[in-house]
Write an enzyme that holds these catalytic residues in place. Structure first.
Site, PDB file in Angstrom:
ATOM      1  N   CYS A   2       0.844  -1.188   0.000  1.00 47.78           N
ATOM      2  CA  CYS A   2       0.000   0.000   0.000  1.00 47.78           C
ATOM      3  C   CYS A   2       0.878   1.235   0.000  1.00 47.78           C
ATOM      4  CB  CYS A   2      -0.897   0.002   1.228  1.00 47.78           C
ATOM      5  SG  CYS A   2      -1.921  -1.481   1.398  1.00 47.78           S
ATOM      6  N   ARG A  27       1.547   1.444  -5.989  1.00 47.43           N
ATOM      7  CA  ARG A  27       1.704   0.526  -4.855  1.00 47.43           C
ATOM      8  C   ARG A  27       0.388  -0.130  -4.452  1.00 47.43           C
ATOM      9  NH1 ARG A  27       6.512   1.163  -1.947  1.00 47.43           N
ATOM     10  NH2 ARG A  27       5.507   0.229  -0.146  1.00 47.43           N
ATOM     11  N   TRP A  75      -3.773  -1.729  -1.445  1.00 45.14           N
ATOM     12  CA  TRP A  75      -3.759  -3.029  -2.101  1.00 45.14           C
ATOM     13  C   TRP A  75      -4.280  -4.010  -1.057  1.00 45.14           C
ATOM     14  CZ3 TRP A  75      -1.363  -7.876  -1.699  1.00 45.14           C
ATOM     15  CH2 TRP A  75      -1.381  -8.658  -2.857  1.00 45.14           C
ATOM     16  N   ASN A 101       0.539   0.151   6.046  1.00 47.18           N
ATOM     17  CA  ASN A 101       1.044  -0.709   4.984  1.00 47.18           C
ATOM     18  C   ASN A 101       1.619  -1.946   5.651  1.00 47.18           C
ATOM     19  OD1 ASN A 101       2.261  -1.897   2.765  1.00 47.18           O
ATOM     20  ND2 ASN A 101       4.005  -0.512   2.754  1.00 47.18           N
ATOM     21  N   GLY A 102       1.100  -3.130   5.312  1.00 50.23           N
ATOM     22  CA  GLY A 102       1.628  -4.355   5.903  1.00 50.23           C
ATOM     23  C   GLY A 102       0.523  -5.287   6.351  1.00 50.23           C
ATOM     24  N   GLU A 486      11.170 -13.756 -18.738  1.00 49.74           N
ATOM     25  CA  GLU A 486      10.802 -12.364 -18.516  1.00 49.74           C
ATOM     26  C   GLU A 486       9.822 -11.873 -19.576  1.00 49.74           C
ATOM     27  OE1 GLU A 486      10.716  -8.451 -16.887  1.00 49.74           O
ATOM     28  OE2 GLU A 486      11.019 -10.481 -16.109  1.00 49.74           O
ATOM     29  N   LYS A 490       6.144 -10.374 -18.629  1.00 50.56           N
ATOM     30  CA  LYS A 490       5.658  -9.058 -19.022  1.00 50.56           C
ATOM     31  C   LYS A 490       4.286  -9.166 -19.678  1.00 50.56           C
ATOM     32  CE  LYS A 490       7.580  -6.868 -17.040  1.00 50.56           C
ATOM     33  NZ  LYS A 490       8.542  -7.556 -16.286  1.00 50.56           N
ATOM     34  N   GLU A 493       1.572 -10.186 -17.053  1.00 50.26           N
ATOM     35  CA  GLU A 493       1.347  -9.132 -16.064  1.00 50.26           C
ATOM     36  C   GLU A 493       0.390  -8.063 -16.559  1.00 50.26           C
ATOM     37  OE1 GLU A 493       5.064  -8.131 -13.181  1.00 50.26           O
ATOM     38  OE2 GLU A 493       5.459  -7.871 -15.307  1.00 50.26           O
ATOM     39  N   HIS A 509       9.652 -32.548 -23.646  1.00 48.99           N
ATOM     40  CA  HIS A 509       9.260 -33.053 -22.325  1.00 48.99           C
ATOM     41  C   HIS A 509       7.952 -32.426 -21.848  1.00 48.99           C
ATOM     42  CE1 HIS A 509      13.107 -35.129 -21.774  1.00 48.99           C
ATOM     43  NE2 HIS A 509      13.639 -34.083 -22.395  1.00 48.99           N
ATOM     44  N   LYS A 615       3.478  -2.556  -7.033  1.00 51.88           N
ATOM     45  CA  LYS A 615       4.874  -2.404  -7.435  1.00 51.88           C
ATOM     46  C   LYS A 615       5.839  -3.033  -6.452  1.00 51.88           C
ATOM     47  CE  LYS A 615       8.212  -0.740 -10.003  1.00 51.88           C
ATOM     48  NZ  LYS A 615       8.456  -1.334 -11.320  1.00 51.88           N
TER      49      LYS A 615
END
Length: 620
Positions: A2, A27, A75, A101-102, A486, A490, A493, A509, A615
């Protein structure tokens, strides 16, 4: 996860809080709210579900004013993202307000205790418990806000950053840190509190970072910092050199696109002052790890999360190839749970853009407790990882606002490459003449990235072909495998398309079963001419392209300029300039970032603020 912002001073606080929350929305953006106190001692709260614009509209319809206050963008962890659960939260009296935040792990036990004492709770959140606990000690024990907070936080278990105000104590904010970041901006007759640097930058560049289990009392005149027991602490004042304009979009439609285009500058700034083109010698920032220790390490472990983990995996190839020392890469979130083998001969490396990633901090502390020396790669000077490590290679990417990391990733990889060369030189695994060749290739990278960025029309056209796809497969071999991972990350996301990265050699496989005429397969198959290992890898991956085509898959190949062989058997080709094999990921990831971006835009997705993500992951 947050975002917290606070202000004490003579300016109208509401515009400052909203501006700060706008810069912190990366955030968290499930809900938002502010609390301010006016000059008559009235406490006002406005909250709204959803994006910050909903809060702005609520304030437009029902204005409030004040000279000090706190704000929050959320968040959600405990409680659904509703207006009722949005921060700030009040105590029973309604005079104490908290943003948080937490995660508070023991909030249910505390809640039961407070209900017995007469508290009535209105939300599902753990944060409301904090407000009630502080209010309980303030009112029942007759304590001032500082002492009530100090008593309350000693009962909290978990990770938390707090900002607290009381309508009974004018022009005062109490800020607390236990695990989650808190930064205090030092102005002239005004002070700021925030979870990160961007909300502070345009007002002041002088900051203090709260350390673990520290508490700050902030007024218009001063900042006083103590530990949770009340012992005075002298925090280090730091100067932030980021350009405030760098945190703005600068004419780009999204922060992510701006940050993709900032990668040449980020690479230049991360390399600057650390390499001599004349001698090839690498210079790292001063640290508490000696050259002799670097020579004597027998293994390296790297812990990171998300995109930083992909950079770490690329770093493994770089370090092992150049310095000839074994490297093991761990997800930081798994590191503590497998009883890793660690000793004083092991160098622990941690990588984090923010320097505040909870799992990565925990992995570093685990290693330090086992006697390891710890080296960090981080983008934020003064962050917890920077302060607790034995040395830091700071990336100079500047503020990264988009949730999907781009320029931080390339800066991390160039930092890892510099470290690999440094270690190779110290251990006598590479001559200075060879180092000079590497230095020259590093110096050429920014121009080569710019070359890619100047020719993006074909990638935008490609996005038109595939933005309706439901699945993507990304393949790479060797140093190209982290790029496949990556690239897939991207895309998933920001576009919400299912995408997977695989080692190209693992096709038989399992992944071959997925291939049909509807599946786009992105294959990274670059090569460094004259490098036997690179050319062998190229030939093997070329066979994978043929294999996909034989099963009617759609091949999108990322190839080195001038490669006709793989181009002929691919449906679509993205070319990048040739460079050293180990540096190629820094180039090949750029078009994949752009492909993900343009696909997401065409799908109407919120590129900078993808759903369910934030983030900085400052909770486990």
């Amino acid at each position: 996860m947050c975002g917290i912002v606070g202000y004490v001073g003579d300016k109208q606080v509401v515009p400052l809080l909203l501006e700060g929350l706008r810069k912190l929305e990366y955030r968290g953006y499930d809900s938002a709210g502010i609390a301010v106190v006016d000059d008559k001692g009235n406490l006002w709260i406005r909250r709204a579900e959803g994006k910050l614009r909903n809060l702005e509209e609520a304030i437009r319809l029902n204005p409030i004013e004040g000279n000090y206050g706190i704000g929050h963008t959320r968040w959600a962890t405990h409680g659904r993202p509703t207006e009722e659960n949005a921060h700030p939260h009040r105590d029973q009296s309604g005079r104490v307000v908290v943003v948080h935040n937490g995660i508070i792990e023991n909030y249910m036990q505390l809640k039961e205790k407070l209900i017995e004492a007469g508290s009535e709770f209105k939300t599902e959140t753990d944060t409301e418990v904090i407000a009630h606990l502080i209010g309980y000690y303030k009112n029942s024990d007759g304590l001032c806000l500082e002492e009530a907070v100090r008593k309350a936080v000693k009962e909290l278990k978990g990770i938390f950053a707090l900002a607290i105000i009381s309508a009974d104590e004018p022009d005062t904010i109490v800020a607390v840190r236990e695990g989650a970041p808190v930064v205090i901006g030092l102005g002239d007759g005004e002070f700021f509190v925030a979870s990160d640097i961007p909300p502070i930058l345009q007002h002041t560049r002088d900051v203090l970072y709260l350390g673990e289990r520290e508490l700050a009392v902030i007024t218009k005149d001063s900042v006083k910092v103590t530990d949770f027991d009340g012992n005075p602490v002298e925090p280090k004042r730091q100067r932030i050199n980021w350009d405030p304009i760098a945190a703005e979009k600068g004419g780009f439609k999204h922060f992510m696109l701006k940050e993709i285009y900032e990668q040449p500058r980020a690479v230049r700034d991360t390399v600057s002052g650390r390499i001599s083109l004349d001698t090839g010698k690498i210079y790292l920032d001063p640290m508490d790890i000696t050259e002799e220790e670097f020579r004597n390490f027998t293994s390296i472990k790297i812990a990171a999360c998300g995109t930083s983990w992909h950079a770490a995996l690329a770093g493994k190839y770089m370090i092992e190839a150049l310095a000839r020392i074994p490297v093991e890469v761990d997800y930081a979130s798994e590191f503590r749970y497998r009883n890793p083998v660690l000793d004083e001969k092991t160098l622990m490396m941690v990588i984090s853009q923010s320097g505040e990633t909870a799992d990565t901090i925990a992995a570093m502390r685990e290693a330090k407790n086992a006697g390891c020396r710890c080296l960090a790669i981080c983008n934020v000077q003064g962050s917890m990882i920077d302060r607790e490590s034995d040395g830091t290679i700071l990336t100079h990417a500047g503020p990264e606002i988009g949730v999907a990391s781009t320029k931080a990733f390339t800066a991390q990889m160039i930092a890892l490459y510099l470290f690999a060369l440094y270690l190779a030189e110290l251990r006598g695994k590479i001559s200075l003449e060879d180092s000079k060749i590497h230095a020259q290739k590093i110096a050429e990278l920014p121009l080569k990235i710019e070359h890619i960025l100047n020719d993006v029309d074909s990638i935008e056209e490609l996005s038109k072909e595939f933005f309706r796809s439901q699945d993507f497969l990304y393949l790479g071999r060797g140093i190209n495998f982290p790029v496949a991972l990556e690239g897939a990350l991207k895309l998933k996301e920001i576009s919400y398309i299912h995408a997977e990265g695989y080692p190209a050699g693992e096709m038989k496989h399992g992944p071959n079963a997925l291939i049909d005429e509807k599946l786009p397969v992105v294959i990274i198959n670059t090569k460094e001419r004259g490098n036997p290992a690179s050319e062998l890898r190229y030939e093997k991956t070329h066979s994978n392209i043929v294999e996909v085509k034989a099963r009617d898959g759609i091949v999108i190949s990322v190839l080195t300029e001038g490669d006709d062989m793989s181009a002929k058997v691919s449906d679509y080709v993205i070319e990048i300039p040739e460079t050293a094999d180990l540096l190629s990921p820094i180039l090949s990831i750029v078009p994949l970032q752009l492909l993900a971006y343009h696909i997401a835009v065409r799908r109407g997705c919120d590129v900078d603020q993808p759903r369910n993500l934030a983030k900085s992951v400052t909770v486990e």
